[in-house]
Design a protein around this motif. Structure first.
Motif: not given
Length: 663
Positions: A486-490
């Motif tokens: 949900a936060a997008g990119a790692i």
């Protein structure tokens, strides 16, 4: 000069597994470093010796480690005169000697203390005499102690401090040290003139020019300890191996746990069955160190000479372990092997078939600690789903554990005991000041000189597994759901990733070659080839270059409709990509280690690639991921980056959920 092969043990006379003749002295060698050398230390001898059980029945041999060879060999026989006036007999020597005399009345006992502070077996195996511990001194000590023609019948070691850095290679390295053997039971080939360049399975290497095979000829029966003794925390902790300050793993304590697992694997190795007794004891529940008087704790690496519950208690434990291993006594090894979960999840009770569980504090009738810290509870050392237990009570000889959050246990709850340094300590110096060692569990075995013996760490997970009814699983189809960060990119700074997938794959409904887990653009990925039940993996380095390209497992490692528990780990800093299924390593790919990081713009996902292509159908119990590696398939002890569990409403409410609802 004392050379190799000087033992008076002759071939065909006795060998591994032969008991000490009842008419001969009971002779045992204790190998180790400072924890055991303290038994002999006048400098650390602070207590008045207890009265001797008998006169002239126990003799200690040791080397002073100052003079060279035979000139440094010493011995003393315990009697009232030597205790009072020799200047060499310590309270711990008397405590150990009395334990032997109580169980072997009228029998001469000889204890050969092959010990020296700050040393490692690799020193003794090395290619030349080492000033830290010259092998010729140990050989000279053995020669003197067996000059009466009576061989050493038994060998004991709990040598885990300096060799603790061996970690997962501990067992293999000690097979070499003790027996001069490889893990398959074959003899290693080495000599003084042509040392062996030994490299263990996990990469630890050192030269071997000699082993105890050369000292003893036929190595005495080894009384099997059951794993690493206690090792104290050096700073505040959040859990058994997680440091509070930066939430990093405490490498030394992680290695002690790996040593225990590796040693137990050696004990289970059929090639060594004739060389070991069954595991008897794991030293613990004794006091280490002393209050330094300045608000801290000193000498916590060593058993305390300032209380009978320290060095003396440890010495008695060693004696009881040797006596039990030699079949002089017959108590059951103290392990947690019984468990009962309440169906409503309100609590679980754990106990031992060996006897009632207690603690030094409870056995003495002393009041329990107060509530200053959440982990100050009746019994130390338990963790629930990776967090220290906050309510572990003694109830009728059992340990009763309650949920930390006041809720309920379920069928996915995990309880563990004795991880890391096996102390249960989290606060330094507060836990030391409170004598938290007194809350480590012991079993009352009816022995005359101890209130009990410590319970072994890391009990069988199957024995403790939750039996609570219920199924927290959720089902997916090729329409969803799948799960995407949900936060997008790692983000930046990630050099490794570990994922766990526990569940059942539905081959008939899954589409294409679906992903179990991945970071898109093949930064890291494990996928299923349905036609064969094969896993295929990919991985990139920090430059975006492919370093693992479609490496395959054997066919059938995943079966249609059969539950599995998979761990995937891609670690560019260490140079590996590995996959384990149900604990077995099924893919092991290596590549040059990388000082960079994984692509920060890519996205982590489960049960499909990011964006939802090739979704994986099945029934799933738990999905977890960490931004760190696992070299051996064990799950990182830090909280996961994500954890997804059932039942279906919980999975559907998860922030990562994408696509159709789970059922």
């Amino acid at each position: 000069m004392i050379g190799l092969g000087i033992s008076l043990w002759s071939a065909g006379q006795e060998g591994p597994g032969a008991p000490a003749p009842e008419t001969a002295p009971f002779k045992v060698a204790v190998w180790g470093q400072s924890e055991d050398e303290r038994i002999l230390s006048q400098f650390y001898d602070e207590l008045t010796p207890e009265p001797l059980v008998a006169q002239d029945m126990v003799t200690f041999w040791w080397h002073d480690n100052d003079s060279s060879g035979a000139a440094g060999v010493n011995s003393v026989t315990l009697n009232d005169a030597t205790v009072a006036g020799s200047g060499v007999v310590t309270a711990a020597m008397v405590a150990m000697g009395n334990t032997f005399m109580r169980q072997l009345p009228g029998r001469e006992v000889v204890i050969v203390m092959q010990v020296m502070a700050g040393t490692d077996p690799r020193t003794l195996m090395g290619t030349a005499a080492d000033p830290a511990r010259d092998w010729q001194d140990d050989w000279a000590l053995h020669a003197a102690a067996t000059a009466d023609g009576v061989p050493v019948h038994y060998l004991w070691q709990s040598w885990y401090a300096a060799p603790g850095s061996l970690g997962a290679d501990y067992g293999e390295s000690f097979a070499a040290f003790l027996f001069g053997k490889a893990l398959d039971g074959s003899d290693l080939v080495y000599s003084e003139a042509s040392p062996l360049d030994f490299v263990a399975e996990n990469g630890i290497g050192f030269p071997i020019a000699r082993t105890l095979r050369d000292l003893y000829g036929s190595v005495p029966m080894v009384i099997a300890n059951n794993g690493a003794h206690r090792f104290e925390i050096q700073e505040d902790h959040l859990s058994a191996v997680i440091v509070a300050a930066d939430q990093s793993q405490q490498a030394n304590l992680v290695n002690k746990e790996r040593c225990t697992k590796s040693w137990r694997a050696l004990l289970d190795n059929a090639a060594f069955a004739a060389h070991f007794t069954a595991p008897v004891l794991q030293l613990n529940a004794y006091a280490n160190g002393i209050d330094d008087g300045d608000g801290s704790w000193s000498d916590s690496a060593h058993p305390s000479a300032w209380t009978d519950e320290g060095l003396n208690f440890r010495a008695r434990q060693i004696a009881h372990a040797i006596l039990r291993g030699a079949a002089v006594t017959s108590w059951a090894p103290p392990v947690f092997d019984m468990c009962a979960w309440q169906a409503d999840g309100s609590y679980v009770e754990v106990w031992s078939s060996a006897g009632d569980v207690t603690t030094l504090r409870a056995a003495a009738g002393d009041p329990a600690l107060d509530d200053s810290f959440p982990h100050w509870t009746d019994v130390a050392g338990w963790q629930i789903d990776g967090d220290p237990a906050q309510r572990a009570e003694l109830v009728s000889g059992r340990v009763r554990l309650y949920p930390n959050d006041g809720g309920s246990f379920n069928d996915a709850t995990s309880i563990t005991f004795g991880e890391g340094g096996a102390t249960g300590m989290l606060e330094r110096p507060e836990d030391f000041d409170a004598a938290l060692y007194r809350d480590y569990p012991i079993i009352d075995l009816g022995l005359p000189d101890v209130p009990g013996l410590p319970v072994c760490t890391l009990p069988d997970a199957a024995a403790l597994a939750s039996t609570i009814p219920g199924d927290p699983s959720f089902a997916t189809t090729n329409a969803g759901p799948y799960f995407e960060d949900a936060a997008g990119a790692i983000g930046s700074g990630v050099t490794a990733v570990t994922a766990r997938i526990r569940g059942t794959a539905d081959f008939s409904s899954a589409s294409g070659t679906p992903d179990f887990f991945g970071i898109n653009s093949n930064v890291a990925k494990v996928e299923l080839i349905k036609t064969s039940g094969t896993l295929r993996v990919y991985g990139e380095d920090s430059s975006g270059s492919t370093v693992v390209n479609g490496v395959l497992s054997a066919a059938g490692v995943i079966a249609d409709g059969v539950e599995f528990d998979m761990v995937f780990s891609h670690d560019i800093a260490s140079g590996f990509l590995r996959v384990w299924v149900d604990g077995a390593l099924v893919i092991d790919a290596s590549f040059p280690a990388d000082t960079g990081e994984l692509s920060s713009i890519r996205i982590m996902s489960f049960l499909a690639t990011a964006g939802g292509t090739e979704q994986l159908a099945g029934s799933w119990k738990i999905l977890q991921a960490w931004k760190q590696g696992s070299s051996d398939g064990s799950l990182p002890v830090t909280p996961p980056h994500v954890e997804i569990t059932g039942p279906a409403p919980a999975a559907n409410a998860h922030a990562w959920k994408q696509g159709a609802d789970a059922s």
